[in-house]
Write a protein that holds these residues in place. Structure first.
Motif, PDB file in Angstrom:
ATOM      1  N   ALA A   1       4.486   7.030   5.040  1.00 60.16           N
ATOM      2  CA  ALA A   1       5.821   6.955   4.429  1.00 60.16           C
ATOM      3  C   ALA A   1       5.703   7.056   2.910  1.00 60.16           C
ATOM      4  N   GLY A   2       4.678   6.439   2.357  1.00 66.76           N
ATOM      5  CA  GLY A   2       4.432   6.531   0.916  1.00 66.76           C
ATOM      6  C   GLY A   2       4.104   7.945   0.478  1.00 66.76           C
ATOM      7  N   LEU A   3       3.325   8.654   1.282  1.00 68.33           N
ATOM      8  CA  LEU A   3       3.007  10.058   0.962  1.00 68.33           C
ATOM      9  C   LEU A   3       4.270  10.918   0.966  1.00 68.33           C
ATOM     10  N   LEU A   4       5.119  10.729   1.969  1.00 64.47           N
ATOM     11  CA  LEU A   4       6.372  11.482   2.021  1.00 64.47           C
ATOM     12  C   LEU A   4       7.257  11.143   0.820  1.00 64.47           C
ATOM     13  N   ALA A   5       7.319   9.871   0.479  1.00 64.61           N
ATOM     14  CA  ALA A   5       8.110   9.464  -0.688  1.00 64.61           C
ATOM     15  C   ALA A   5       7.506  10.026  -1.976  1.00 64.61           C
ATOM     16  N   ALA A   6       6.184  10.092  -2.061  1.00 64.88           N
ATOM     17  CA  ALA A   6       5.534  10.655  -3.254  1.00 64.88           C
ATOM     18  C   ALA A   6       5.911  12.125  -3.434  1.00 64.88           C
ATOM     19  N   VAL A   7       6.030  12.850  -2.335  1.00 60.89           N
ATOM     20  CA  VAL A   7       6.475  14.249  -2.405  1.00 60.89           C
ATOM     21  C   VAL A   7       7.894  14.309  -2.959  1.00 60.89           C
ATOM     22  N   VAL A   8       8.756  13.412  -2.478  1.00 56.04           N
ATOM     23  CA  VAL A   8      10.131  13.363  -2.968  1.00 56.04           C
ATOM     24  C   VAL A   8      10.151  13.028  -4.465  1.00 56.04           C
ATOM     25  N   VAL A   9       9.335  12.068  -4.880  1.00 53.41           N
ATOM     26  CA  VAL A   9       9.253  11.683  -6.292  1.00 53.41           C
ATOM     27  C   VAL A   9       8.804  12.874  -7.136  1.00 53.41           C
ATOM     28  N   ALA A  10       7.770  13.558  -6.691  1.00 52.22           N
ATOM     29  CA  ALA A  10       7.265  14.717  -7.439  1.00 52.22           C
ATOM     30  C   ALA A  10       8.327  15.815  -7.522  1.00 52.22           C
TER      31      ALA A  10
ATOM     32  N   ALA B   1       0.833  -1.212   0.000  1.00 54.50           N
ATOM     33  CA  ALA B   1       0.000   0.000   0.000  1.00 54.50           C
ATOM     34  C   ALA B   1       0.864   1.258   0.000  1.00 54.50           C
ATOM     35  N   GLY B   2       1.878   1.295   0.851  1.00 56.37           N
ATOM     36  CA  GLY B   2       2.752   2.462   0.909  1.00 56.37           C
ATOM     37  C   GLY B   2       3.538   2.672  -0.368  1.00 56.37           C
ATOM     38  N   GLN B   3       4.024   1.579  -0.943  1.00 62.48           N
ATOM     39  CA  GLN B   3       4.783   1.680  -2.196  1.00 62.48           C
ATOM     40  C   GLN B   3       3.902   2.199  -3.319  1.00 62.48           C
ATOM     41  N   TRP B   4       2.642   1.779  -3.347  1.00 64.05           N
ATOM     42  CA  TRP B   4       1.724   2.267  -4.373  1.00 64.05           C
ATOM     43  C   TRP B   4       1.477   3.761  -4.224  1.00 64.05           C
ATOM     44  N   VAL B   5       1.357   4.233  -2.993  1.00 61.63           N
ATOM     45  CA  VAL B   5       1.182   5.672  -2.774  1.00 61.63           C
ATOM     46  C   VAL B   5       2.417   6.418  -3.268  1.00 61.63           C
ATOM     47  N   ALA B   6       3.599   5.884  -2.969  1.00 65.03           N
ATOM     48  CA  ALA B   6       4.846   6.518  -3.416  1.00 65.03           C
ATOM     49  C   ALA B   6       4.934   6.578  -4.943  1.00 65.03           C
ATOM     50  N   LEU B   7       4.346   5.601  -5.616  1.00 64.27           N
ATOM     51  CA  LEU B   7       4.392   5.547  -7.080  1.00 64.27           C
ATOM     52  C   LEU B   7       3.351   6.439  -7.764  1.00 64.27           C
ATOM     53  N   LEU B   8       2.414   6.973  -7.012  1.00 67.31           N
ATOM     54  CA  LEU B   8       1.342   7.762  -7.637  1.00 67.31           C
ATOM     55  C   LEU B   8       1.849   8.845  -8.594  1.00 67.31           C
ATOM     56  N   PRO B   9       2.838   9.665  -8.226  1.00 74.34           N
ATOM     57  CA  PRO B   9       3.282  10.682  -9.192  1.00 74.34           C
ATOM     58  C   PRO B   9       3.815  10.085 -10.495  1.00 74.34           C
ATOM     59  N   VAL B  10       4.457   8.937 -10.415  1.00 79.24           N
ATOM     60  CA  VAL B  10       5.000   8.286 -11.611  1.00 79.24           C
ATOM     61  C   VAL B  10       3.870   7.764 -12.482  1.00 79.24           C
ATOM     62  N   ILE B  11       2.936   7.054 -11.872  1.00 77.33           N
ATOM     63  CA  ILE B  11       1.822   6.460 -12.607  1.00 77.33           C
ATOM     64  C   ILE B  11       0.943   7.553 -13.227  1.00 77.33           C
ATOM     65  N   ILE B  12       0.631   8.572 -12.442  1.00 79.60           N
ATOM     66  CA  ILE B  12      -0.180   9.683 -12.954  1.00 79.60           C
ATOM     67  C   ILE B  12       0.567  10.395 -14.086  1.00 79.60           C
TER      68      ILE B  12
END
Length: 164
Positions: free
Chosen positions: A144-153, A80-91
């Motif tokens: 943790a996934g949300l924080l990583a998603a911010v880093v990804v973005a 679940a967390g990894q999927w949240v982190a991937l959201l910016p990439v997938i979107i």
């Protein structure tokens, strides 16, 4: 294998050693790719709350009567967390209409960013982990996934502003 164990261990991935959380995160990457290829952006986005709910239920069942609120074999929270982190990439891939793996640097940043926040448990990640209950097991990884998603973005923005 019971349904709760099947979900909680992501089909047994949680029994891999060493570092079952890392194996769970890697399984999350594979499952994200499969979901996106088979169903597109909206199937992937809708799968996140579904896996969260299923993971919460499985964690409740797998920890009933145990002193250990977060056994290492439960790795559905990592998915679940990894999927949240991937959201910016997938979107991003869906938005510009490119194959999702063409954004491979984002996958790498999402993986390592998520693992970093999941292991270090800064601020709100640690707060959720300290709940010592099944909801906390799921929440700490989503945060943790949300924080990583911010880093990804931010990494994506920096790349596109300064390197392209």
């Amino acid at each position: 294998m019971r349904a709760a164990e099947l979900i909680g261990t992501v089909g047994g991935v949680g029994y891999l050693r060493p570092a079952p959380g890392t194996w769970g995160s890697l399984a999350g990457l594979v499952l994200a790719y499969v979901l996106y290829v088979l169903g597109g952006l909206w199937v992937f986005v809708l799968a996140i709350p579904l896996v969260f709910a299923a993971g919460w239920w499985a964690t409740i069942r797998m920890t009933e009567g145990s002193e250990n609120h977060d056994p290492s074999e439960i790795v559905v929270d990592e998915v679940a967390g990894q999927w949240v982190a991937l959201l910016p990439v997938i979107i991003g891939a869906a938005h510009v209409g490119v194959p999702v793996l063409s954004l491979w640097p984002g996958w790498i940043v999402a993986f390592f960013g998520f693992r970093l926040f999941d292991i270090l448990k800064p601020g709100p990640v640690g707060w959720a982990d300290r709940r010592d209950d099944p909801l906390g097991v799921m929440l700490d990884d989503v945060i943790a996934g949300l924080l990583a998603a911010v880093v990804v973005a931010l990494a994506g923005i920096l790349y596109h502003v300064f390197l392209i």
